[in-house]
Design a protein around this motif. Sequence first.
Motif, PDB file in Angstrom:
ATOM      1  N   VAL A  37      10.746 -30.261 -22.251  1.00 45.33           N
ATOM      2  CA  VAL A  37      10.358 -31.345 -23.161  1.00 45.33           C
ATOM      3  C   VAL A  37      11.544 -31.745 -24.033  1.00 45.33           C
ATOM      4  O   VAL A  37      11.843 -32.939 -24.186  1.00 45.33           O
ATOM      5  N   THR A  38      12.223 -30.755 -24.586  1.00 46.72           N
ATOM      6  CA  THR A  38      13.382 -31.029 -25.441  1.00 46.72           C
ATOM      7  C   THR A  38      14.478 -31.764 -24.678  1.00 46.72           C
ATOM      8  O   THR A  38      15.029 -32.755 -25.158  1.00 46.72           O
ATOM      9  N   GLY A  39      14.804 -31.270 -23.486  1.00 45.06           N
ATOM     10  CA  GLY A  39      15.869 -31.867 -22.700  1.00 45.06           C
ATOM     11  C   GLY A  39      15.582 -33.298 -22.302  1.00 45.06           C
ATOM     12  O   GLY A  39      16.455 -34.177 -22.426  1.00 45.06           O
ATOM     13  N   VAL A  40      14.375 -33.552 -21.825  1.00 48.03           N
ATOM     14  CA  VAL A  40      14.011 -34.905 -21.376  1.00 48.03           C
ATOM     15  C   VAL A  40      14.044 -35.882 -22.543  1.00 48.03           C
ATOM     16  O   VAL A  40      14.616 -36.986 -22.441  1.00 48.03           O
ATOM     17  N   ILE A  41      13.454 -35.494 -23.659  1.00 49.00           N
ATOM     18  CA  ILE A  41      13.405 -36.397 -24.808  1.00 49.00           C
ATOM     19  C   ILE A  41      14.811 -36.619 -25.379  1.00 49.00           C
ATOM     20  O   ILE A  41      15.177 -37.750 -25.740  1.00 49.00           O
ATOM     21  N   TYR A  93       6.988 -29.496 -31.739  1.00 46.06           N
ATOM     22  CA  TYR A  93       8.282 -29.010 -32.222  1.00 46.06           C
ATOM     23  C   TYR A  93       9.362 -29.228 -31.168  1.00 46.06           C
ATOM     24  O   TYR A  93      10.472 -29.677 -31.485  1.00 46.06           O
ATOM     25  N   SER A  94       9.048 -28.921 -29.919  1.00 46.73           N
ATOM     26  CA  SER A  94      10.012 -29.109 -28.831  1.00 46.73           C
ATOM     27  C   SER A  94      10.407 -30.572 -28.703  1.00 46.73           C
ATOM     28  O   SER A  94      11.582 -30.899 -28.468  1.00 46.73           O
ATOM     29  N   ALA A  95       9.424 -31.471 -28.887  1.00 41.21           N
ATOM     30  CA  ALA A  95       9.703 -32.901 -28.788  1.00 41.21           C
ATOM     31  C   ALA A  95      10.585 -33.369 -29.948  1.00 41.21           C
ATOM     32  O   ALA A  95      11.564 -34.107 -29.748  1.00 41.21           O
ATOM     33  N   LEU A  96      10.253 -32.945 -31.167  1.00 43.59           N
ATOM     34  CA  LEU A  96      11.062 -33.329 -32.323  1.00 43.59           C
ATOM     35  C   LEU A  96      12.478 -32.784 -32.214  1.00 43.59           C
ATOM     36  O   LEU A  96      13.451 -33.455 -32.578  1.00 43.59           O
ATOM     37  N   ASN A  97      12.584 -31.577 -31.698  1.00 48.03           N
ATOM     38  CA  ASN A  97      13.909 -30.994 -31.514  1.00 48.03           C
ATOM     39  C   ASN A  97      14.707 -31.790 -30.492  1.00 48.03           C
ATOM     40  O   ASN A  97      15.931 -31.903 -30.595  1.00 48.03           O
ATOM     41  N   GLY A  98      14.020 -32.336 -29.505  1.00 51.89           N
ATOM     42  CA  GLY A  98      14.689 -33.200 -28.538  1.00 51.89           C
ATOM     43  C   GLY A  98      15.267 -34.435 -29.199  1.00 51.89           C
ATOM     44  O   GLY A  98      16.383 -34.860 -28.883  1.00 51.89           O
ATOM     45  N   VAL A  99      14.517 -34.997 -30.149  1.00 51.34           N
ATOM     46  CA  VAL A  99      15.002 -36.180 -30.863  1.00 51.34           C
ATOM     47  C   VAL A  99      16.259 -35.849 -31.663  1.00 51.34           C
ATOM     48  O   VAL A  99      17.260 -36.569 -31.604  1.00 51.34           O
ATOM     49  N   ALA A 214       7.190 -17.442 -26.774  1.00 50.15           N
ATOM     50  CA  ALA A 214       7.984 -18.537 -26.212  1.00 50.15           C
ATOM     51  C   ALA A 214       8.819 -19.210 -27.295  1.00 50.15           C
ATOM     52  O   ALA A 214       9.976 -19.586 -27.057  1.00 50.15           O
ATOM     53  N   LEU A 215       8.251 -19.350 -28.490  1.00 50.37           N
ATOM     54  CA  LEU A 215       8.991 -19.965 -29.596  1.00 50.37           C
ATOM     55  C   LEU A 215      10.222 -19.136 -29.946  1.00 50.37           C
ATOM     56  O   LEU A 215      11.315 -19.682 -30.158  1.00 50.37           O
ATOM     57  N   ALA A 216      10.057 -17.808 -30.004  1.00 48.88           N
ATOM     58  CA  ALA A 216      11.190 -16.927 -30.327  1.00 48.88           C
ATOM     59  C   ALA A 216      12.302 -17.064 -29.291  1.00 48.88           C
ATOM     60  O   ALA A 216      13.486 -17.210 -29.641  1.00 48.88           O
ATOM     61  N   LEU A 217      11.946 -17.037 -28.012  1.00 50.74           N
ATOM     62  CA  LEU A 217      12.957 -17.141 -26.958  1.00 50.74           C
ATOM     63  C   LEU A 217      13.548 -18.546 -26.894  1.00 50.74           C
ATOM     64  O   LEU A 217      14.746 -18.710 -26.627  1.00 50.74           O
ATOM     65  N   TYR A 218      12.731 -19.548 -27.143  1.00 53.80           N
ATOM     66  CA  TYR A 218      13.209 -20.937 -27.178  1.00 53.80           C
ATOM     67  C   TYR A 218      14.294 -21.090 -28.253  1.00 53.80           C
ATOM     68  O   TYR A 218      15.347 -21.683 -28.013  1.00 53.80           O
ATOM     69  N   LEU A 219      14.026 -20.540 -29.444  1.00 55.25           N
ATOM     70  CA  LEU A 219      14.990 -20.634 -30.532  1.00 55.25           C
ATOM     71  C   LEU A 219      16.269 -19.869 -30.206  1.00 55.25           C
ATOM     72  O   LEU A 219      17.375 -20.326 -30.523  1.00 55.25           O
ATOM     73  N   ASP A 220      16.122 -18.700 -29.570  1.00 55.23           N
ATOM     74  CA  ASP A 220      17.310 -17.943 -29.151  1.00 55.23           C
ATOM     75  C   ASP A 220      18.159 -18.776 -28.194  1.00 55.23           C
ATOM     76  O   ASP A 220      19.385 -18.852 -28.334  1.00 55.23           O
TER      77      ASP A 220
END
Length: 237
Positions: A37-41, A93-99, A214-220
């Motif tokens: 989601v982050t990458g695409v956005i 959160y993943s989407a906003l982080n993509g922005v 998943a949030l912890a690993l995503y942030l890492d």
Amino acid sequence: MQTQVGTHEITLAKARQQASTIFLAKVFNWMAAGLAVTGVIAYFVAQSGLVASLIASPIFFILVLAELGMVFYLSARIEKIQPGTATGLFVTYSALNGVTLSTIFLAYTHASIAATFLVTAGMFAAMAVFGLVTKRDLSGMGSFMFMGLIGLILASIVNIFLKSTAVYWAISAIGVLVFVGLTAYDVQKIKQIGEQGIMEQGEAAIRKGAIIGALALYLDFINLFLMLLRFFGGSRD
């Protein structure tokens, strides 16, 4: 009797291992979904040409604050919120982080971003495997890395005013070590959660546990990627 007890212990150990494997798969699936989601956005916002305007507007600062708020809220309230709410917050959160991460396309070439992503994926995978297979208790290292993370945040704030190139590169190098260590620690912790019976607590507990893991690993992963990008990113200038 001893044989029966021994067989029972082996069976219980296998059951815990299988439960841990299933739980880990759920965590990594959600992490991968968040990264996707982050990458695409990030890519499409960058391609839209709105990035420069976004950085110059107060909206960018508001988005950063909103992201921080979501992380703290999700971490603090995971036990009380509904699984659907936890999932929605993670995806949002993943989407906003993509922005906000779309801004890296202004500073670095597409090729260097892709190459750094691959390097990050390789380092992340290596440390995840280490966290899974090591017999060493990494809780002490996790506490040390967390203190290092606090130090990095404080140093980064101070360097906003100092504008020191040496401090910038020191933060980047230490940051790589911190997030590499946190990856191994978080994976081991998630593995232990799977072994301790979360798969027996019902679908709601499983979903929420998988989301917070998943949030912890995503942030890492994201933070390791950003630190490495400072070293491997090719400037567009």
